[in-house]
Design a protein around this motif. Structure first.
Motif, mmCIF file in Angstrom:
data_model
loop_
_atom_site.group_PDB
_atom_site.id
_atom_site.type_symbol
_atom_site.label_atom_id
_atom_site.label_comp_id
_atom_site.label_asym_id
_atom_site.label_seq_id
_atom_site.Cartn_x
_atom_site.Cartn_y
_atom_site.Cartn_z
ATOM 1 N N PRO A 112 0.843 -1.202 0.000
ATOM 2 C CA PRO A 112 0.000 0.000 0.000
ATOM 3 C C PRO A 112 0.877 1.251 0.000
ATOM 4 O O PRO A 112 2.002 1.246 0.494
ATOM 5 C CB PRO A 112 -0.798 -0.124 1.305
ATOM 6 C CG PRO A 112 0.010 -1.034 2.171
ATOM 7 C CD PRO A 112 0.772 -1.940 1.249
ATOM 8 N N SER A 113 0.328 2.326 -0.573
ATOM 9 C CA SER A 113 1.081 3.584 -0.549
ATOM 10 C C SER A 113 1.023 4.151 0.860
ATOM 11 O O SER A 113 0.040 3.974 1.588
ATOM 12 C CB SER A 113 0.498 4.565 -1.558
ATOM 13 O OG SER A 113 -0.844 4.836 -1.241
ATOM 14 N N PHE A 114 2.137 4.841 1.254
ATOM 15 C CA PHE A 114 2.217 5.364 2.610
ATOM 16 C C PHE A 114 3.035 6.639 2.588
ATOM 17 O O PHE A 114 4.087 6.692 1.951
ATOM 18 C CB PHE A 114 2.876 4.326 3.536
ATOM 19 C CG PHE A 114 3.053 4.803 4.949
ATOM 20 C CD1 PHE A 114 1.986 4.824 5.823
ATOM 21 C CD2 PHE A 114 4.287 5.247 5.392
ATOM 22 C CE1 PHE A 114 2.140 5.255 7.117
ATOM 23 C CE2 PHE A 114 4.452 5.691 6.691
ATOM 24 C CZ PHE A 114 3.376 5.695 7.560
ATOM 25 N N THR A 115 2.528 7.636 3.268
ATOM 26 C CA THR A 115 3.300 8.864 3.439
ATOM 27 C C THR A 115 3.359 9.156 4.923
ATOM 28 O O THR A 115 2.374 8.996 5.634
ATOM 29 C CB THR A 115 2.649 10.053 2.698
ATOM 30 O OG1 THR A 115 1.306 10.198 3.144
ATOM 31 C CG2 THR A 115 2.668 9.847 1.190
#
Length: 174
Positions: A107-110
């Motif tokens: 998953p994308s994560f910032t």
């Protein structure tokens, strides 16, 4: 006077046992059967009998809680993950040749992460850190913040074992 004494007076000669035996004559033909009597209450339960021999195997009446003439189980019925879920969105990430999940399946994560499994710093988790079994055929190594040292050890051991079990050329005669 007894019946035996009366018989003796009339001319019977012999002991009383002989006189009693003389009272039994030839059997008469069997008479007609009488009517069936009334039925009474059932009696007490009898003792349990011995266990019989097992019967032959027959069809399975159910499988994992399903019962029908033909039972088809799904992955969920046996606590498994469906094949279609591997690498699919909302499914399970697959592992590449290095044992890592490809970035395309993450998953994308910032933002920043404070810890992973209560570990901080340069964290390298092993299968046992997450309650899993290692799939490597060479064995599972405990990875820590010294991941490079462990990787070097593994390469050295692989080379040593390969050399140890590699056939050597036959000696040449002099």
């Amino acid at each position: 006077m007894s019946p035996y004494e009366a018989a003796a007076t009339e001319g019977f000669t012999g002991a009383p046992a002989d006189w009693l035996a003389s009272l039994v004559g030839p059997r008469d033909p069997e008479g007609q059967r009488g009517p069936t009597g009334t039925r009474d209450k059932p009696g007490l339960q009898g003792a349990r009998g011995e266990r019989g021999t097992p019967g032959v195997d027959g069809p399975v009446p159910s499988g994992n809680g399903h019962s029908a003439a033909e039972v088809t189980l799904t992955a969920a019925d046996v606590g498994a993950i469906p094949t279609a879920a591997a690498g699919a969105p909302g499914g399970v990430a697959q592992l590449d040749d290095t044992g890592r999940a490809p970035a395309t399946q993450l998953p994308s994560f910032t933002g920043t992460v404070a810890s992973i499994n209560n570990m901080t710093g340069a964290v390298q988790l092993t299968a046992s850190d997450v309650g899993a079994l290692a799939t490597s055929t060479l064995g599972a190594f405990v990875m820590s913040q010294r991941c490079a040292e462990v990787r070097d050890f593994r390469e050295e051991e692989t080379a040593r074992l390969t050399a140890l079990y590699q056939p050597t050329a036959a000696p040449t005669p002099h």
